[in-house]
Write an enzyme that holds these catalytic residues in place. Structure first.
Site, PDB file in Angstrom:
ATOM      1  CD  GLU A 181      20.626   0.299   3.131  1.00  0.00           C
ATOM      2  OE1 GLU A 181      20.985   1.476   3.022  1.00  0.00           O
ATOM      3  OE2 GLU A 181      20.606  -0.325   4.202  1.00  0.00           O
ATOM      4  CG  HIS A 530       2.241  -5.253 -19.658  1.00  0.00           C
ATOM      5  ND1 HIS A 530       2.083  -4.443 -20.755  1.00  0.00           N
ATOM      6  CD2 HIS A 530       1.014  -5.714 -19.336  1.00  0.00           C
ATOM      7  CE1 HIS A 530       0.804  -4.439 -21.091  1.00  0.00           C
ATOM      8  NE2 HIS A 530       0.137  -5.207 -20.232  1.00  0.00           N
TER       9      HIS A 530
END
Length: 589
Positions: A181, A530
């Site tokens: 949140e 990545h």
DNA sequence: GCGGATCAC
DNA sequence: TATGGTGATCCGC
């Protein structure tokens, strides 16, 4: 009795009565009597409220009404309709991460948690009434097919770090309320955003189910560009489609853009609420869940109209108990609160009066403490109930050791107050605290003082022990590495090896990954994804400090988002004892 | 300062 | 077999 609550999204149209019955049938005697005790406490309070309203004199009522009128004028003067506040909530977060990483889980009812407690359930499971906060063994009765997946908190933390970095580009002060949140103040960003932005969108198709997001089945893909490759996980063919998407300049467009980027980066969807303040934005984030957003116009009348029919339980800060209290005053919606506000001073403390009136007017809560530092730090564990004092001492020692480890990691020297928490086999909770003249700091101190408190409770049958330090004393602020520092450090390194997952790279502009040196597409999300995987590989074996890392962004990040700590579950074998130790508790099943 | 309660996630 | 853990805040002593 506690009745089943279908507050959560994805629970419409289910058989509430049947669910309530199954829950009741599977509730143990001790828990059931505890619930009844709680309910009678609420009933008592309700009776008191009704009584106070009834016996109030005309003068008292008049005074109450005037008092609330004055307060309303004062609060109304503080109304600010100039801001663009956003609350973003990940959809069924823990469950969504598990489904992303295991395609088999996407088509079956499943939940993250244990037989004792569920953290999240997916939308298929919610149709059976299976929801967060429910014990797993009861969920199994509601839905025998339910698959339980144990939580992987380090992973959820890592993913949360990934998408919160996107939010930081829009608001350097983004508040992460929890792993799933975020509260983002877009006012400044929206004011300065004068041009549309275009992103390359990646979506996946083909036989490989591993990667998300997928291209919808019904979408016309004739004209999409794509690239095929063999998936390293499932060895099937993966087809990556790409096209361009465009986002305009208004706040709704910007929120769509953020949600798009989150999904591209993580494969997870989220929902958003947009409003004049965070209290309203939070409510709105629930309105078009999952994978949607809802905007509430910054207009007083529109806001009041929106709130008129809103059930009070949807408001942050109004829980089960407050709901019951308010209901006894014929208040079911926020609109009712406004109608009945003159009764507040007869029943509630000044702070509660103001808080409820703020809610009724659609105003945010009082700003809280300006000190961002934590106020307390604690460790607690549940185990099979016992009154065997030696066993309790063993658990107590382990808890103290964990707490000592935590305070060191948190940069806390100690605390002035130490509190022991007990939950009896009846589920009643007791706390016992002590404030010695000297700061409680060492493991020995923590253990000594809390044991002193525990000894006074000898003989009680206990199912939970906890130790908390508060009124904390902090170390000097530790200098932490900035993101740019990390990038620069990493750039100096030679590539370690050629990339194994080269097939994950779609041919485009590339730049080398700062960790492994592999060429990675030069788009922020992809590059970040990545780099995070590399970091993970790098640090899997150790217990790394939480590093805040990202590929350099245009906007400099001022302060890293703070994440909750993590704890490694110890792997050592459980001792052969009759009662569950902490280790055996965590290792069970 | 203490202990109970409530709430969020 | 079986109902969590962490942190914050407020109330009434």
């Amino acid at each position: 009795m506690l009745t089943f609550n279908d507050n959560k999204a994805g629970m419409g149209g289910l058989d509430k009565e049947k669910i309530t019955k199954v829950i009741e049938e599977n509730t143990s005697a001790s828990y059931s009597s505890f619930s009844k005790k709680q309910q009678s406490r609420i009933d008592e309070k309700v009776a008191e409220i009704k009584n106070r309203i009834e016996k109030a004199t005309r003068e008292e009522k008049q005074k109450a009404e005037n008092s609330m009128k004055n307060l309303e004028i004062k609060l109304e003067a503080s109304r600010d309709l100039s801001r663009d506040c956003v609350c973003i909530d990940m959809d069924a977060y823990f469950a969504a991460v598990e489904m992303r990483d295991d395609p088999k889980l996407r088509t079956i009812p499943m939940a993250v948690g244990s037989s004792a407690m569920l953290s999240t359930s997916n939308y298929l499971a919610r149709r059976f009434g299976v929801r967060a906060g429910m014990p797993g063994f009861i969920s199994k009765k509601l839905c025998p097919e339910l698959t339980l997946v144990p939580g992987n908190y380090p992973k959820y933390t890592k993913v949360s770090r990934q998408f919160s970095e996107i939010f930081m580009e829009y608001d350097g002060d983004v508040g992460m309320m929890s792993l799933d949140e975020a509260y983002i103040d877009l006012t400044e960003y929206v004011a300065n955003r004068t041009e549309k932005r275009i992103f390359t969108r990646h979506r996946y198709g083909g036989d490989c189910p591993c990667w998300l997001p997928r291209v919808p089945e019904d979408e016309d893909i004739e004209n999409l560009q794509f690239e095929d490759s063999e998936c390293t996980k499932c060895s099937k063919n993966r087809r990556a489609y790409f096209d361009d998407v465009e986002f305009g300049v208004g706040r709704e467009e910007v929120v769509r853009e953020m949600r798009f980027r989150v999904e591209q980066l993580t494969g997870l969807t989220c929902s958003a609420g947009i409003a004049a303040n965070f209290m309203l934005a939070k409510i709105c984030s629930d309105f078009n869940k999952p994978n949607g957003q809802f905007v509430l116009e910054n207009d007083r009348n529109v806001i009041l109209e929106f709130l008129e029919k809103l059930p009070i339980r949807k408001v942050g800060g109004i829980g089960r108990v407050s709901e019951a209290h308010l209901q006894s005053m014929d208040i079911r919606t926020v609109g009712d609160m406004l109608l009945q506000k003159a009764l507040f001073p007869l029943c509630f403390s000044p702070l509660a009066q103001e808080s409820f009136l703020r809610t009724a007017l659609g105003l945010p809560g009082r700003p809280s403490s300006s000190d961002p530092r934590r106020k307390s730090i604690s460790v607690e564990r549940t185990f099979s109930p016992t009154s065997d004092f030696q066993m309790l001492c063993d658990v107590h020692l382990e808890i103290c050791q964990m707490l000592e480890e935590d305070i060191r990691k948190a940069g806390v020297i100690g605390g002035k107050t130490i509190t022991l928490k007990l939950k009896l086999s009846s589920f009643d909770v007791l706390t016992r605290s002590l404030t010695p003249s000297d700061t409680v700091s060492s493991l020995e101190d923590i253990q000594k003082y809390s044991l002193e408190l525990l000894e006074k409770e000898k003989g009680k049958e206990i199912r939970l022990l906890g130790v908390r330090l508060s009124q904390l004393v902090f170390e000097e602020e530790k200098k932490s590495k900035t993101i740019t520092d990390f990038w620069n450090d990493a750039k100096q390194q030679k590539p370690l090896s050629s990339p194994e997952d080269a097939d994950e790279i779609i041919m485009m502009d590339t730049r080398p990954c700062p960790i492994c040196g592999a060429d990675v597409e030069n788009q922020l999300e992809i590059l970040n994804r990545h780099v995070d995987e590399c970091i993970q590989k790098m640090t899997d074996e150790e217990s790394p400090e939480l590093i805040c890392i990202s590929v350099e962004t245009k906007k400099k990040v001022e302060k890293p988002v703070v994440f909750s700590k993590k704890r490694k579950i110890q792997e050592k074998k459980p001792a052969a004892k009759k009662v569950a130790t902490i280790d055996s508790f965590w290792k069970k099943e």
